[in-house]
Design a protein around this motif. Structure first.
Motif, mmCIF file in Angstrom:
data_model
loop_
_atom_site.group_PDB
_atom_site.id
_atom_site.type_symbol
_atom_site.label_atom_id
_atom_site.label_comp_id
_atom_site.label_asym_id
_atom_site.label_seq_id
_atom_site.Cartn_x
_atom_site.Cartn_y
_atom_site.Cartn_z
ATOM 1 N N ASP A 293 57.964 -1.844 99.547
ATOM 2 C CA ASP A 293 57.793 -2.843 100.599
ATOM 3 C C ASP A 293 57.921 -4.240 99.981
ATOM 4 O O ASP A 293 58.313 -4.390 98.819
ATOM 5 C CB ASP A 293 56.455 -2.650 101.327
ATOM 6 N N ASN A 294 57.587 -5.261 100.751
ATOM 7 C CA ASN A 294 57.765 -6.642 100.267
ATOM 8 C C ASN A 294 56.870 -6.981 99.086
ATOM 9 O O ASN A 294 57.133 -7.939 98.350
ATOM 10 C CB ASN A 294 57.509 -7.632 101.403
ATOM 11 N N ASP A 295 55.800 -6.219 98.887
ATOM 12 C CA ASP A 295 54.892 -6.452 97.765
ATOM 13 C C ASP A 295 55.157 -5.504 96.600
ATOM 14 O O ASP A 295 54.360 -5.440 95.653
ATOM 15 C CB ASP A 295 53.434 -6.295 98.218
ATOM 16 N N GLY A 296 56.258 -4.766 96.674
ATOM 17 C CA GLY A 296 56.585 -3.841 95.594
ATOM 18 C C GLY A 296 55.822 -2.545 95.642
ATOM 19 O O GLY A 296 55.921 -1.730 94.714
ATOM 20 N N ASN A 297 55.045 -2.325 96.718
ATOM 21 C CA ASN A 297 54.302 -1.075 96.854
ATOM 22 C C ASN A 297 55.214 0.023 97.417
ATOM 23 O O ASN A 297 55.976 -0.217 98.364
ATOM 24 C CB ASN A 297 53.102 -1.254 97.785
ATOM 25 N N GLU A 300 53.602 6.541 100.505
ATOM 26 C CA GLU A 300 53.888 7.775 101.225
ATOM 27 C C GLU A 300 52.619 8.198 101.954
ATOM 28 O O GLU A 300 51.589 8.414 101.338
ATOM 29 C CB GLU A 300 54.324 8.882 100.256
ATOM 30 N N GLY A 301 52.717 8.318 103.273
ATOM 31 C CA GLY A 301 51.558 8.667 104.077
ATOM 32 C C GLY A 301 50.989 7.452 104.780
ATOM 33 O O GLY A 301 51.604 6.375 104.829
ATOM 34 N N GLU A 302 49.797 7.599 105.340
ATOM 35 C CA GLU A 302 49.128 6.506 106.046
ATOM 36 C C GLU A 302 48.359 5.657 105.034
ATOM 37 O O GLU A 302 47.281 6.048 104.574
ATOM 38 C CB GLU A 302 48.190 7.061 107.112
ATOM 39 N N VAL A 303 48.915 4.506 104.676
ATOM 40 C CA VAL A 303 48.344 3.678 103.622
ATOM 41 C C VAL A 303 48.264 2.237 104.101
ATOM 42 O O VAL A 303 49.231 1.690 104.654
ATOM 43 C CB VAL A 303 49.201 3.743 102.337
ATOM 44 N N LEU A 304 47.133 1.614 103.888
ATOM 45 C CA LEU A 304 46.939 0.190 104.167
ATOM 46 C C LEU A 304 46.718 -0.547 102.851
ATOM 47 O O LEU A 304 46.051 -0.024 101.954
ATOM 48 C CB LEU A 304 45.727 -0.015 105.084
ATOM 49 N N THR A 305 47.285 -1.756 102.739
ATOM 50 C CA THR A 305 47.116 -2.525 101.513
ATOM 51 C C THR A 305 46.716 -3.955 101.852
ATOM 52 O O THR A 305 47.071 -4.495 102.902
ATOM 53 C CB THR A 305 48.407 -2.558 100.678
ATOM 54 N N HIS A 306 45.973 -4.575 100.930
ATOM 55 C CA HIS A 306 45.625 -5.996 101.045
ATOM 56 C C HIS A 306 45.583 -6.570 99.636
ATOM 57 O O HIS A 306 44.893 -6.041 98.757
ATOM 58 C CB HIS A 306 44.261 -6.186 101.718
ATOM 59 N N ALA A 307 46.350 -7.626 99.416
ATOM 60 C CA ALA A 307 46.380 -8.308 98.120
ATOM 61 C C ALA A 307 46.650 -7.323 96.988
ATOM 62 O O ALA A 307 46.041 -7.394 95.914
ATOM 63 C CB ALA A 307 45.075 -9.066 97.879
ATOM 64 N N HIS A 314 50.664 8.274 97.078
ATOM 65 C CA HIS A 314 51.081 9.517 97.737
ATOM 66 C C HIS A 314 49.818 10.078 98.384
ATOM 67 O O HIS A 314 48.942 10.607 97.705
ATOM 68 C CB HIS A 314 51.654 10.498 96.717
ATOM 69 N N SER A 315 49.720 9.936 99.698
ATOM 70 C CA SER A 315 48.508 10.356 100.413
ATOM 71 C C SER A 315 48.918 10.802 101.805
ATOM 72 O O SER A 315 48.942 10.005 102.740
ATOM 73 C CB SER A 315 47.499 9.209 100.479
ATOM 74 N N CYS A 316 49.242 12.078 101.933
ATOM 75 C CA CYS A 316 49.868 12.573 103.159
ATOM 76 C C CYS A 316 48.884 13.191 104.136
ATOM 77 O O CYS A 316 49.283 13.578 105.238
ATOM 78 C CB CYS A 316 50.955 13.580 102.803
ATOM 79 N N GLU A 317 47.603 13.317 103.789
ATOM 80 C CA GLU A 317 46.676 14.016 104.666
ATOM 81 C C GLU A 317 45.523 13.153 105.154
ATOM 82 O O GLU A 317 44.770 13.577 106.024
ATOM 83 C CB GLU A 317 46.129 15.266 103.957
ATOM 84 N N ARG A 318 45.330 11.967 104.585
ATOM 85 C CA ARG A 318 44.272 11.091 105.081
ATOM 86 C C ARG A 318 44.600 9.638 104.772
ATOM 87 O O ARG A 318 45.436 9.338 103.915
ATOM 88 C CB ARG A 318 42.916 11.478 104.497
ATOM 89 N N LEU A 319 43.948 8.763 105.469
ATOM 90 C CA LEU A 319 44.157 7.335 105.301
ATOM 91 C C LEU A 319 43.683 6.885 103.917
ATOM 92 O O LEU A 319 42.601 7.254 103.468
ATOM 93 C CB LEU A 319 43.374 6.575 106.381
ATOM 94 N N THR A 320 44.514 6.076 103.262
ATOM 95 C CA THR A 320 44.162 5.502 101.961
ATOM 96 C C THR A 320 44.337 3.994 102.038
ATOM 97 O O THR A 320 45.299 3.506 102.639
ATOM 98 C CB THR A 320 45.058 6.068 100.847
ATOM 99 N N ALA A 321 43.412 3.262 101.449
ATOM 100 C CA ALA A 321 43.475 1.797 101.469
ATOM 101 C C ALA A 321 43.379 1.251 100.056
ATOM 102 O O ALA A 321 42.577 1.717 99.245
ATOM 103 C CB ALA A 321 42.341 1.232 102.320
ATOM 104 N N LEU A 322 44.218 0.246 99.774
ATOM 105 C CA LEU A 322 44.190 -0.443 98.487
ATOM 106 C C LEU A 322 43.825 -1.906 98.720
ATOM 107 O O LEU A 322 44.401 -2.555 99.599
ATOM 108 C CB LEU A 322 45.544 -0.381 97.791
ATOM 109 N N VAL A 323 42.925 -2.427 97.918
ATOM 110 C CA VAL A 323 42.506 -3.817 98.033
ATOM 111 C C VAL A 323 42.454 -4.434 96.640
ATOM 112 O O VAL A 323 41.727 -3.953 95.764
ATOM 113 C CB VAL A 323 41.119 -3.938 98.705
ATOM 114 N N GLY A 324 43.277 -5.471 96.443
ATOM 115 C CA GLY A 324 43.196 -6.262 95.218
ATOM 116 C C GLY A 324 43.544 -5.517 93.943
ATOM 117 O O GLY A 324 42.964 -5.803 92.893
ATOM 118 N N VAL A 325 44.481 -4.584 93.997
ATOM 119 C CA VAL A 325 44.847 -3.844 92.790
ATOM 120 C C VAL A 325 46.351 -3.936 92.551
ATOM 121 O O VAL A 325 47.134 -4.166 93.485
ATOM 122 C CB VAL A 325 44.424 -2.359 92.881
ATOM 123 N N GLN A 326 46.738 -3.740 91.303
ATOM 124 C CA GLN A 326 48.148 -3.818 90.928
ATOM 125 C C GLN A 326 48.491 -2.676 89.962
ATOM 126 O O GLN A 326 47.647 -2.226 89.191
ATOM 127 C CB GLN A 326 48.468 -5.149 90.229
#
Length: 480
Positions: A293-297, A300-307, A314-326
């Motif tokens: 994506d535009n942030d280089g992430n 795969e699956g339902e994933v939300l990202t912030h910063a 790779h998370s195809c069975e449940r929601l995964t969220a990333l915050v402030g990691v690289q």
């Protein structure tokens, strides 16, 4: 002249844990386009001109799973034959046994094209062209490798050094094979030219291969012939399989074809090629199959990202969220989660070693386990109980079996079940059940045309999968 692709499907792919496990290894990992690597390999081989049969060498426990994956492919209509190993024994054993069987069925002039089940090749036309060139060299008595044109100084592959003064039509004579280099050495190889990545793919005239094995690795050839002589052959509607005898197969030296033959022979050539090849040897290689994506992430699956930037999820069975990691790799499965820095994805295999040393089943099985008759999923387990969801394919049947230490309660969710419970035979519809006491012979069968789904509740002192005595089994697994 017959060309028979031989697919080697024996690797585990421990660097792709937790998706890759011993009973669901790397060739069966579904890629973003919906196919897996073994399906792609089979289809690619089947499309080659003149190919009508494919021989697959795989673990005995993965035979039915492999057949299911082949059946699911559209547009591939090749006859299938199998060599079933009781355990892994490296590539020299697999190739020698394959060559002996092909000499028996197709004659010494036949050619075998050795392919790995877990490699990705994206330029299929270029691959077919390279195979045609390799076939010409093999017909002239050369042991042919496929040298991949290196695009960067990779330290995770072995290299092939060629002799620029010895051109062989479409190929080059091999000077030597080089082990995985350090970065400075790999950079030197690219600067010098004449070095190619060793893909682990080969093309041989069967008679030449057997003659060269007899000269350079007679102990491999003799032990392979003895293993075949004492093994069983079974046939089906569209396949033949050689079930290797464990005691004699164990006597075949555990050595790669590179060490046993290719590094010793003076009849080795390579076809340089640029075929979009990757061995998908790490989660970094796997991540490159997903667009960023535009942030280089790469997600795969339902994933939300912030910063967060430059991550792979790779998370195809449940929601995964990333915050402030690289620069992280996050792989989520129902029973295990991997979090690794991108610079250390090659080290995932060390986690697998720890799981093995601790006797943890997560190196071996997923919660969902495929069986010849269908699959089961472990929903919950605790002290003295285990709950499974069982799916039985239409017209399929489990073995007539017995357990010493556990009782089972079956509740039908959908479909119809034919059940043998000790001295009774009964039909169960949805929302009906039966109880099977420890020590009772029992069998479960799906006589219908849709999947049978049921819930199994086990209770007892020991609930291991090895507490099973099979009396009759249509898949040849009955207890001797």
């Amino acid at each position: 002249m017959d060309l028979v692709p031989v697919i080697l499907s024996g690797g585990v792919g421990s660097r792709l844990w937790p998706v890759s496990r011993e009973m669901h290894p790397k060739p069966f990992i579904q890629l973003p386009d919906g196919q897996n690597l073994i399906q792609k390999t089979f289809l690619r081989a089947c499309r080659l001109p003149g190919v009508s049969e494919i021989l697959t060498v795989t673990n005995r426990e993965l035979f039915f799973k492999t057949q299911d994956e082949y059946k699911a492919i559209e547009g591939a209509d090749c006859a299938q034959s199998f060599i079933l190993e009781p355990f892994g024994r490296n590539t020299a054993a697999a190739i020698a046994i394959g060559a002996l069987k092909l000499a028996e069925s197709h004659g010494p002039e036949a050619q075998m094209l050795v392919l790995a089940a877990d490699h990705l090749i994206q330029a299929e036309d270029a691959f077919a062209d390279a195979v045609a060139k390799a076939s010409q060299l093999a017909a002239d008595g050369w042991l042919v490798t496929f040298g991949i044109l290196p695009h960067y100084p990779e330290t995770g592959f072995g290299y092939i050094q060629t002799r620029s003064d010895t051109a062989l039509g479409h190929g080059l004579k091999v000077e030597r094979f080089v082990e995985k280099p350090d970065l400075a050495t790999a950079e030197g190889y690219l600067a010098a030219g004449g070095y190619y990545w060793n893909s682990g793919m080969f093309c041989f005239r069967v008679g030449t291969l057997l003659e060269q094995l007899g000269q350079h690795a007679p102990e491999v050839l003799e032990a392979a012939a003895a293993a075949i002589e004492r093994s069983d052959i079974s046939t089906g509607k569209r396949h033949r399989s050689l079930n290797l005898d464990p005691a004699h197969f164990a006597k075949v030296p555990d050595i790669s074809i590179d060490y046993a033959l290719m590094e010793r022979s003076d009849r080795v050539a390579t076809v340089p090629c640029d075929i979009g090849w990757s061995d998908i040897g790490s989660w970094i290689a796997m991540s490159e199959l997903t667009a960023p994506d535009n942030d280089g992430n790469r997600l795969e699956g339902e994933v939300l990202t912030h910063a967060s930037t430059n991550n792979f999820v790779h998370s195809c069975e449940r929601l995964t969220a990333l915050v402030g990691v690289q620069d992280l790799v996050v792989v989520d499965t129902p029973d295990a989660v991997l979090v690794a820095h991108k610079d250390h994805t090659q080290d995932v295999r060390h986690i697998v070693k720890q799981l093995k040393s601790h006797g943890h089943s997560a190196h071996l099985l997923h919660r969902t386990v495929n069986r010849p008759w269908g699959s089961y999923t472990t929903l919950e387990e605790g002290d003295r109980f285990k709950i499974k969801r069982i799916v039985v394919k239409p017209k399929a049947s489990l073995s007539l079996q017995m357990h010493h230490h556990r009782s089972e309660h079956w509740i039908v969710v959908s479909g119809m079940a034919r059940v043998v419970n000790d001295d009774r035979e009964l039909m169960l519809n949805s929302n009906e059940s039966t109880f099977i006491s420890a020590g009772h012979r029992h069998r479960l069968e799906n006589p219908g045309v849709i999947d049978l789904v049921l819930i199994e509740v086990q209770s007892g002192d020991y609930l291991g999968e090895d507490d099973i005595v099979r009396f009759e089994d249509v898949y040849g697994r009955a207890t001797s």
